[in-house]
Every structure is written in structure tokens, then in C-alpha cells.
Motif scaffolding. Structure first.
Motif, short mmCIF file in Angstrom:
data_model
loop_
_atom_site.label_atom_id
_atom_site.label_comp_id
_atom_site.label_asym_id
_atom_site.label_seq_id
_atom_site.Cartn_x
_atom_site.Cartn_y
_atom_site.Cartn_z
N LEU A 139 0.87 -1.18 0.00
CA LEU A 139 0.00 0.00 0.00
C LEU A 139 0.90 1.22 0.00
CD1 LEU A 139 -2.77 -1.05 2.54
CD2 LEU A 139 -2.70 -1.39 0.07
N LEU A 140 0.76 2.06 -1.03
CA LEU A 140 1.63 3.22 -1.21
C LEU A 140 1.16 4.38 -0.35
CD1 LEU A 140 2.09 3.09 -5.09
CD2 LEU A 140 3.47 1.99 -3.32
N CYS A 141 2.14 5.06 0.29
CA CYS A 141 1.81 6.21 1.13
C CYS A 141 1.66 7.47 0.27
CB CYS A 141 2.88 6.42 2.20
SG CYS A 141 2.58 7.84 3.28
N GLY A 142 2.59 7.66 -0.69
CA GLY A 142 2.53 8.88 -1.50
C GLY A 142 2.86 10.11 -0.68
N LEU A 178 3.26 0.61 3.28
CA LEU A 178 2.89 -0.51 4.14
C LEU A 178 3.01 -1.79 3.32
CD1 LEU A 178 1.63 -1.94 6.61
CD2 LEU A 178 -0.61 -1.28 5.73
N TYR A 179 3.76 -2.76 3.83
CA TYR A 179 4.00 -4.02 3.15
C TYR A 179 3.32 -5.13 3.95
CZ TYR A 179 7.61 -1.30 0.78
OH TYR A 179 8.28 -0.34 0.07
N ILE A 180 2.44 -5.90 3.28
CA ILE A 180 1.78 -7.05 3.91
C ILE A 180 2.25 -8.28 3.13
CG2 ILE A 180 -0.38 -8.13 4.57
CD1 ILE A 180 -1.67 -5.39 4.56
N TYR A 191 -7.11 1.69 5.11
CA TYR A 191 -5.78 1.97 5.61
C TYR A 191 -5.43 3.43 5.33
CZ TYR A 191 -5.02 -3.01 6.31
OH TYR A 191 -5.10 -4.31 6.75
N THR A 192 -4.92 4.12 6.36
CA THR A 192 -4.57 5.53 6.24
C THR A 192 -3.11 5.71 6.61
OG1 THR A 192 -6.82 6.20 6.84
CG2 THR A 192 -5.10 7.88 7.03
N PRO A 210 -8.89 1.54 0.64
CA PRO A 210 -9.61 0.30 0.98
C PRO A 210 -8.85 -0.92 0.48
CG PRO A 210 -11.05 1.90 -0.14
CD PRO A 210 -9.64 2.35 -0.35
N LEU A 211 -8.75 -1.95 1.33
CA LEU A 211 -8.18 -3.23 0.95
C LEU A 211 -9.32 -4.24 0.88
CD1 LEU A 211 -5.61 -4.89 0.33
CD2 LEU A 211 -5.49 -5.42 2.76
#
Length: 1020
Positions: A139-142, A178-180, A191-192, A210-211
Motif C-alpha cells: 500500500l503506497l503512502c505517497g 505498508l507491506y503485507i 488503511y490511512t 480500501p483493501l
């Protein structure tokens, strides 16, 4: 030939003075948050010189001169540049100060002014990320636009439910992503990304991502894929803390391990964090360089990433120039050398302008040469060493002289050699002077013993007393002629007859250090003493130091020696001809305290310190110990360091194992062969950086409460372990057997109890409970899971068949049958009693825990009617009471003690007799007597019951006894007689078998008097 020493007396002129500017204070890098228009930046600049340097128009920004005329935001204070109304666009950049006087101009080191800020995320909605169960995802933060160091956390669903990092989930502090590694159904949600600026303390939140799980089934197993790894080449500065990140996606979840390709093991200072996703190397050194490999492995395979750590350092000087004066037409050669990695390049400045290699001026690496100097070459020169990590400046002044001869140092003597040198001072004659020498009126010519050199030096070999006399040096150049005359005196050489010797001495003692010489009587001999390189002030230190001795003796007396007197003592002997010295080491104690303890770099768990050594007090310093103090410790505590053992030559170390977000002070102690010295003054207080919590609450439990409540309790996390501001607790609970946790957040760090109320909670139902911690940096670990029961209901059934029986005037026995089967839990029973049936709460109650069916109620009044009732209880409270019963206590026992007690002791047999006790009408009848006696040796109590008024006891005559008699009755024990003390009499009575008969009274002293008189008479 016997060697002679000489004195040559000549006038001396003043030395050349270098008066160009030199730096006292230079600007340093600054990074500031912009919070208000009132904030200002101060860039320091201060130089010395004669005349004092001028500072107007002497600051540049990004290489362009700053025009301060009419500038309302920027002004000078001395040499300091003060900027108000700070503007990020206008004021950011590289600043440099210029200082000038009539001797020349120099440039300061460069300083960067930066502004820390953090802009908001873009407000656009983020698209959902669709993944299959078992698949990995990033999930990219940017990260938004910013300046200054950032930290990253992620919130799951709602704040402050932070994503808890483990072997499956990782938040990179490099990318912010974020790496899952392997998605599970519990990961579904929003996720924020939360970004914190460590300088401005600002925090911004991204839009939720959203995931979502795809519905086409779970993904099968696959080998690790490293999604986050460090670069191929990583430069690291000396002393810095380096963190390498490595994380892989995979199914099953990969395990991360690290190694060096050289197979050299990691030193103890290396730390592995976040399930090995982070390798941290504190206090990076040259030996830490090399290729590091991260290996991700699961049952399906493995993958690896490599990177090489290189060592770099900013330039630092190995060799610099000194101020120089040369005459016209001479040649200049200067060379500066610097070390750094990569190797620095060199350039040269004259009066702040770059020098170009051409004509007379030649530059090669760090060397500058100027041939055939002229007056235009005067000025301030700077050697500049630079690599990509920094730039340094070294300044010096060049003076070119064009004057007639001036003699400032007309002679030089080679001390113990057989040659005498007399030199016309070259630096003060420009161009070089032509010189000749006279002895008296005779012009000296070259011979076997006399040499004349082109530089004006006169050399006389094999000096004898006949060489004494008047000498004149004459110097001439195109500007004129100068001369000077002095007298040469030949003396006998001086010798040290007795000098000081090294010794050890105890504090408080006194000692005389000898310093005695033999010298020519024509010479005046002066003695001087220095201690650790500094002259001894005999007036200021008169309490301890005194100079003793005659013309050729300069002994030093030291009285009442203290620890600070340990060190090196030098005796200096001076005459007009020569100087001699002798030294000794005086060892008196441990080292003096170190000084200037400075904290140079701080992380969340380390602090890099440096310090200056104190005096060794005569014994070399062998090591240092660092201690720390916080508001939470009792006094100073020793701390762990890198290196673990700090030797006496090391003046810097890294303290490890510190708590995050705690204010620390440090001090340093030095030791030598004598012992440990006193501590240094404390360092300036510093606070370690903040971090996510790493300590979970303890003693999680709970229970009790009222109906429909779940009460959860825990031991709070101490303030020193909270690691950051915004500390609180996350309470998670679920009914035993369920999967989903219910969470609650408490933002107060001092709260230790949480109550969950819900009408659907069954009474006394088991729950799994865990408590975690969070702060502004993120969510920390949870406690281990505890089982806690919800509140229960009070028993609903009262005990039956309650009965009561009076046991004495003060005791009643109550019995009952247990409660019948009831859905509520029974922990025990409670007996309530009272005197007046109209006021059933006027006396008290007795509670007994367990499945008991009887209890004694004590401490009651005699001949009194009591009402009693019994109820069951548990943690929710007491149930209904039984039907009350009543009973009357017995009459109280007689209040009159046994009187007229007599006793007879024959051998070991003691016979006691007393008068009978008659009870009053309001008292219980006497049913007998109890004789109580206690042995002194083992303190055991014995008793005999009788219905008579006499009793016979067998005693041990080797021990002491205390005896008392009480009445027995239905109401209990009556008052006791006066205590009877039987003392050890075996030694006294061993001479006789006659009875010892004593009448007791209420005054015990008569017993002792009677025994004493009897023994004295008997022994006579």
C-alpha cells in the motif's frame, strides 16, 4: 679541549606582528520550523584582527552578496546576520560570511539555512486495492511535499488503531509504504498513511485506501519476492547510525535473515528489529564497511538482496600553513594536506578571491608557490579542501617586507656544542642584507675556527675564554645600513647536582623536591617550577607550595598534598647563557574529573558522547565509565556503551540501551592505577527521540463489578517507558471461543481500569482480554491474553436451618445448612448480628469464605440477648438473609481473681494454694480453676485444670517460670491472679533439701527480697 659556555649580550627588536582577520565564530547549519512570523534566524559570525574586521556587506546567499541597505527583514548585529519574518522561498540556501581589515579578507565556512515543513496530502479519493487471500500487497503512502525528517505509521479502520508490525506486516521508514507479506481476511478494511515531521511536530493523514478481498479463491504458496531492499551502494558517515530495511512478500510468510558476504560476524552493537526487517548499525566505523546480504526464505524457496556499505568522512586538516613574512624577491611555498573520504580536492583563495595557476603563481593539489615575491602579494590566503560531503577552510597571512636591516635576534647558541653562531636576523631586512663582522675594531676573516655564511651567520668553533669581547654585526642593502654591537662573555657550563625524582605519596603528607646546580659564580641563576605544564604561582598557592634553598638551590616544598597535586613537576634553571630542566612524576591519587561532556548525536535508544580528559594526577588514565541520570532514576546509574570497555585514550563513546523520549544527563568518571576519580560535571540535559511503545501493560486482570459489566484492570506502563507523547491504552476483549476482538481506546496514561457495560453480557461469563499501548508514533505490543469473568449476580437463596448457641459470655456459635442449588456462585457466608430486634444494624457482622456451615461470633457482651441472620455472598454482593434467630450470652465470669496465693518449692516440686473465689449473683458460678505457667527458655505455655484450690507442679530448676491462676465458669475465664515469677534457683538450692516457703502478696518486690535474704543466710 674543555667546553665553555658563553653569553652574548645584544639589543633585541620587536617581532613581526600578523594582524590580519582570523575567525572566532563561524556560521553553522540551521533547520527551523516556521510557526509564526515572529520567529527569527541568527547566523553567527565573529572575527578578530587589528584593526577589527568590518562586517558591512559581508554576507552572501548562494554565492550572491546580500545588500542589507533598506532591508527591513535582515540586519547585522556585530557580525551576526539576523533574519526576521522568515520566508521559505527567499531565505533558504547556503550562507557565507566575509571578514576584512586593511591586511586582507577571509571567508567563513558555509552554512545552510533550511526550513522544515510538511504539506497536506491531496484530498482525492484513493482507489480500492483488490487482492486474493494469501497474496502479498504493498500500500503506497505517497508522501506529500516536505522538508525535514519524517516518520511513518498506518492506521487501520479508525484512529488510533495503528497497524501492528510483525513478521507479516511492515511499515518502511524510507518509503512510507505498508507491506503485507500475506493477506488474511482480518486485513480487510481501510488503511490511512500517517506522516509525522520530527522537527515541526506536524502530522498529516492520507485519504483511506480500501483493501478488498477478491472472490476468486485464495492464492497458493509461492517463493519470497523482496519488495523493499536497500540500494546497491550505501555511503555511511563515521559515527552515524545506519538502518537497512528489507522485506519480502510470500506465502508462507518469509523469514528474514542477514549476513556479511565476507562471513565476518556482526559485532554486538548491531541490532535486528521488527522481525529482522531492519538491521541497525550504531556508531558506524571503517570496519563496518562491506557487502551486506538480506535473505528472505520460506518453504517454497528463497531470495536475496545485496548492498555495499561504504565509509565516508568530511575533510579534516592534517597539515596547515602558518603566518609567514618574507622579503622582496624571495620565493613562497605553502602546502596544506587534508584527509577525507572520498579524497578531497584543493583550491586557494587570496582575500576571498580564487587564485589561478599562472605566471609566478603555481598551484598543484594542496601546494601553493609564488616566485619572486613583491609587495602586491601581501594579504590573507586560504587553502580550501572539499569533497562531496563537506568543505573546510584554513587561513594564513603573508607579509612581504622591503626595509633596511633590523636586528631582532642577533645571536643563536648551540648550547652544549663546541660552535658559537651569531646571526643577523634575515626576516627584517628586505631584500637580503650583505653582512660583515668585527671583533673590537678588527674585521673578522674566515679561518679554521671562524666561518662566515651568506645568510649573515658567524660561526666560531672550539670556543675559548680568549674569544670573549665586543662583537659588531654590520648589515647593508639598497635601503641603507644598520649595525648592532654586543659583548661575548665565556662562562663555565652549568650542571644539575641533584634533581627531583618520581615518587608516590599519600594525601595529607608533605615533601621536598630538590633542584640544585653547580654554576659559574659570575652567573645569576634563576629557578622556576611548573606543574602539569603551568607555572606555579607561589603567592596564590602559598598554602601548599614554597620555594626553599640558596643561590644555587631551588628546592620545592609541597605541604599537605591533595589529589589535585598529583602530576608532572618540572624544575627550570635559567641563566643568561643557558637553560636546564629536570622533572619528576608525583603520584597522589585517582584522576581529576573529566570536563566538557557533550552529547553530539541522539537517537531513540543511543547517545554519542565526547569529553575532555582531566589531570591524571601522576598515573596515566586507564579507562572511563559513563553514568546517566533521569527524572525516574534514584541517583546516577552506570550505562552500557559502545565500546563496552572505554580505554584511557578514548574520548568518545556511544551510550546504548536508553529509553525513548526520556530526558537524560550524563557524566564521565576516569580511573587509573590508584582508583576511580570524581565524576565530571553533568552534561546538558537532552531528550532521546520518540518511538513507538515497546513495553506492554502488565498484570492484566479484572472481574467483579455490577450486573452486565466486564471490568478490566492492568498495571500502567511507567512514564519512562511510554516512548512519546500522546500515550494511551488499547483494550481488546472477546468472549471465549469467538475470533473477533472488540477494542476500546483510553487516552489517559494513568488510567488502570476499564468497564464495558452491555445488557447482553451473561453473568460470570469468561472473556479473553489483552491490553496494548499506543502513542503519537504508533501502536505498541499487547500484553499476553488473560481470562476475565464478567460481573456475576448476587446469590438468590438464603441459608436454612440457622441455629445459635451461647458458648460463653463473649462467644456465640452459629450453624446453618448450605444454600440449596442456585444459578449464582457462592463464595462464602456472612453472619449479621444485633442486640435490639428493632435496629438490626447496630452491632456487626462476620464473613467466612468457603463452603463452611458454622462460625463463632466473638467479642460480645455477657448476659445479653442477640439476634443473628445468615446470608450467602459473592463478588456481586450478599444475597437475602435467613430468618433471624436469637440467643442470650452466658453471665460474665467472676471479676475477683484468686487471692492469698501461697507456694512451696521442694526440689523440683512446687505446691500452690489459694483462697476459693465466690461469684456474685450477676456472675457465672465458679466451676474450677486453671493454672497457667510459661517457661522462659522456650516460651511455651502449659496449663493444669483443677476443681480444688491447690495444685502441685513439677518444674525444671534450670529455667525461669511465670505462673498465674484463673477461675473457670460458664461465662469463660475469670480475672487472673498476680503473676508469680519463679527464678532459676538450682545453684542456690543444690546445697539443701529444706523447703522454700514464700507467701505471695500483690507487691512482687517482697518475693525477691525474701528469696535474696534466705539465700544470703543459707550460703553463710
Amino acid at each position: 679541549m674543555k667546553l665553555m659556555h658563553i653569553t652574548f649580550l645584544m639589543p633585541v627588536n620587536a617581532d613581526t606582528k600578523f594582524l590580519g582577520p582570523s575567525w572566532k565564530k563561524e556560521p553553522e547549519d540551521i533547520i527551523l520550523p516556521i510557526h509564526s512570523a515572529e520567529q527569527e534566524a541568527v547566523l553567527a559570525c565573529e572575527a578578530s584582527g587589528v584593526p577589527s574586521p568590518q562586517y558591512r556587506y559581508e554576507w552572501s546567499l548562494n554565492g550572491t552578496l546580500i545588500d542589507l541597505h533598506g532591508d527591513e527583514r535582515r540586519r547585522l548585529s556585530g557580525g551576526n546576520l539576523i533574519i526576521t519574518g522568515l520566508d521559505r522561498d527567499q531565505d533558504s540556501g547556503v550562507y557565507q560570511c566575509t571578514a576584512s581589515n586593511n591586511r586582507g579578507t577571509i571567508l567563513s565556512q558555509r552554512a545552510t539555512l533550511q526550513f522544515a515543513y510538511l504539506e497536506n496530502f491531496k484530498t482525492q479519493t484513493r482507489s480500492a486495492v483488490n487482492v486474493r487471500e494469501g497474496q502479498g500487497v504493498v500500500l503506497l503512502c505517497g508522501t506529500p511535499l516536505h522538508s525535514g525528517e519524517l516518520t511513518f505509521t498506518w492506521v487501520f479502520s479508525e484512529y488510533p488503531h495503528f497497524v501492528q508490525q510483525d513478521s507479516r506486516r511492515f511499515v518502511s521508514q524510507e518509503t512510507g509504504n505498508l507491506y503485507i507479506a500475506k493477506v488474511e481476511p482480518s486485513d480487510v478494511g481501510n488503511y490511512t498513511c500517517v506522516v509525522n515531521n520530527t522537527i515541526t511536530k506536524e502530522r498529516v493523514f492520507s485519504s483511506p485506501t480500501p483493501l478488498v478481498l477478491r472472490n476468486d479463491g485464495a492464492m497458493g504458496e509461492y517463493e519470497p519476492k523482496i519488495e523493499l531492499h536497500f540500494p546497491d551502494t550505501i555511503p555511511a558517515a563515521k559515527g552515524s547510525t545506519l538502518k537497512l530495511e528489507c522485506f519480502a512478500l510470500g506465502n508462507p510468510v518469509p523469514k528474514i535473515s542477514w549476513r556479511r558476504t565476507s562471513d565476518i560476524s556482526f559485532p554486538n552493537k548491531v541490532k535486528l528489529k521488527n522481525s529482522n526487517a531492519i538491521l541497525e548499525i550504531p556508531s558506524f566505523q571503517q570496519e563496518d564497511t562491506g557487502t551486506y546480504e538480506c535473505i528472505a526464505e520460506n518453504s517454497r524457496g528463497k531470495n536475496a538482496a545485496r548492498g555495499r556499505l561504504s565509509f565516508h568522512a568530511t575533510p579534516h586538516w592534517l597539515q596547515t600553513m602558518t603566518d609567514t613574512s618574507l622579503s622582496i624577491e624571495e620565493n613562497l611555498f605553502w602546502e596544506c594536506k587534508a584527509n577525507g573520504k572520498p579524497k578531497p580536492s584543493y583550491s586557494w583563495l587570496k582575500n576571498g578571491e580564487t587564485l589561478i595557476s599562472e605566471g609566478r603563481v603555481q598551484i598543484e593539489n594542496g601546494a601553493l608557490s609564488i616566485s619572486s615575491l613583491n609587495l602586491s602579494d601581501c594579504g590573507m590566503y586560504q587553502c580550501v579542501a572539499e569533497n562531496k560531503h563537506g568543505i573546510i577552510y584554513s587561513s594564513t597571512e603573508l607579509m612581504v617586507l622591503g626595509t633596511t636591516s633590523v636586528f631582532s635576534l642577533p645571536f643563536q647558541i648551540n648550547g652544549d656544542q663546541i660552535c658559537l653562531y651569531l646571526t643577523a636576523s634575515r626576516p627584517h631586512a628586505s631584500p637580503r642584507a650583505i653582512s660583515l663582522w668585527k671583533r673590537g675594531t678588527e674585521i673578522l676573516q674566515r679561518s679554521e675556527r671562524i666561518s662566515l655564511f651568506p645568510n649573515g651567520t658567524l660561526k666560531i668553533a672550539n670556543v675559548t675564554k680568549r674569544d670573549g669581547g665586543s662583537y659588531t654585526c654590520i648589515a647593508k642593502n639598497q635601503f641603507g645600513t644598520a649595525s648592532t654591537t654586543g659583548r661575548l662573555i665565556i662562562t663555565e657550563p652549568m650542571r644539575i647536582r641533584q634533581g627531583p625524582s618520581s615518587t608516590e605519596i599519600t594525601v595529607g603528607e608533605s615533601i621536598v623536591l630538590p633542584c640544585q646546580v653547580t654554576a659559574d659564580p659570575a652567573l645569576d641563576v634563576a629557578f622556576f617550577w611548573a606543574f602539569n605544564g603551568q607555572p606555579i604561582d607561589f603567592h596564590q598557592d602559598a598554602d601548599h607550595f614554597e620555594r626553599v634553598g640558596g643561590s644555587f638551590s631551588g628546592d620545592l616544598m609541597i605541604r599537605n598534598i591533595q589529589l589535585n597535586h598529583g602530576g608532572k613537576y618540572i624544575c627550570l634553571i635559567d641563566t643568561d647563557v643557558e637553560s636546564l630542566s629536570a622533572d619528576a612524576i608525583l603520584v597522589s591519587g585517582p584522576p581529576s574529573p573529566p570536563d566538557l561532556v557533550v552529547v553530539e548525536e541522539v537517537t531513540d535508544s543511543t547517545a554519542q558522547l565526547s569529553w575532555s580528559p582531566g589531570q591524571d594526577n601522576g598515573s596515566p588514565i586507564t579507562g572511563y565509565v559513563i553514568q546517566a541520570r533521569t527524572p525516574f532514576t534514584v541517583g546516577w546509574q552506570a550505562v552500557d556503551t559502545v565500546p563496552e570497555a572505554i580505554n584511557g585514550n578514548t574520548l568518545t563513546a556511544t551510550v546504548v540501551g536508553l529509553n525513548a523520549w526520556v530526558e537524560y544527563e550524563f557524566r564521565v568518571l576516569a580511573s587509573n592505577s590508584v582508583g576511580m576519580g570524581e565524576p565530571s560535571p553533568p552534561s546538558t540535559k537532552i531528550r532521546t527521540e520518540d518511538a513507538m511503545p515497546d513495553t506492554a501493560p502488565t498484570d492484566v486482570g479484572g472481574g467483579g463489578g455490577t450486573k452486565s459489566e466486564l471490568v478490566i484492570t492492568w498495571e500502567p506502563v511507567p512514564e519512562e517507558l511510554q516512548n512519546a507523547e500522546g500515550f494511551g491504552y488499547i483494550i481488546a476483549f472477546r468472549s471465549v471461543g469467538l475470533v473477533t476482538w472488540t477494542r476500546a481506546v483510553i487516552s489517559s496514561p494513568s488510567v488502570t481500569r476499564y468497564v464495558f457495560r452491555n445488557d447482553t453480557i451473561p453473568p460470570f461469563s469468561p472473556f479473553n482480554v489483552k491490553v496494548g499501548a499506543f502513542n503519537n508514533r504508533g501502536e505498541g505490543p499487547f500484553s499476553s491474553i488473560a481470562t476475565v469473568f464478567s460481573a456475576e449476580e448476587v446469590p438468590s437463596v438464603a441459608p436454612e436451618r440457622v441455629s445459635a448457641k451461647s458458648l460463653s459470655a463473649a462467644d456465640i456459635e452459629v450453624t446453618w445448612e448450605p444454600t440449596a442449588s442456585t444459578p449464582e456462585r457462592v463464595l462464602g457466608y456472612e453472619v449479621v448480628y444485633w442486640e435490639d430486634d428493632t435496629k438490626p444494624d447496630t452491632v456487626g457482622k462476620v464473613r467466612i469464605t468457603g463452603n463452611y456451615t458454622a462460625v463463632n461470633v466473638s467479642g460480645l457482651q455477657g448476659n445479653t440477648q442477640y439476634y443473628l441472620a445468615v446470608c450467602a455472598f459473592n463478588t456481586a454482593g450478599t444475597g437475602p438473609q435467613s430468618v433471624p434467630v436469637n440467643v442470650t450470652t452466658k453471665k460474665p465470669p467472676p471479676g475477683q481473681p484468686p487471692q492469698n496465693v501461697e507456694w512451696n518449692l521442694i526440689g523440683s516440686q512446687l505446691v500452690l494454694q489459694w483462697d476459693p473465689v465466690i461469684a456474685l449473683e450477676t456472675e457465672s458460678e465458679v466451676t474450677g480453676y486453671i493454672v497457667l505457667y510459661r517457661r522462659h527458655r522456650n516460651n511455651d505455655m502449659y496449663s493444669i485444670i483443677t476443681n480444688k484450690t491447690s495444685v502441685e507442679l513439677t518444674l525444671n530448676l534450670n529455667d525461669n517460670y511465670v505462673i498465674q491462676i484463673k477461675t473457670l465458669s460458664e461465662g469463660g475465664l475469670g480475672e487472673g491472679s498476680e503473676p508469680i515469677h519463679i527464678h532459676q534457683l538450682s545453684k542456690s538450692l543444690s546445697h539443701s533439701t529444706e523447703p522454700l516457703h514464700i507467701l505471695t502478696t500483690y507487691d512482687e518486690i517482697y518475693i525477691y527480697i525474701y528469696i535474696y535474704i534466705y539465700i544470703c543466710i543459707y550460703l553463710q
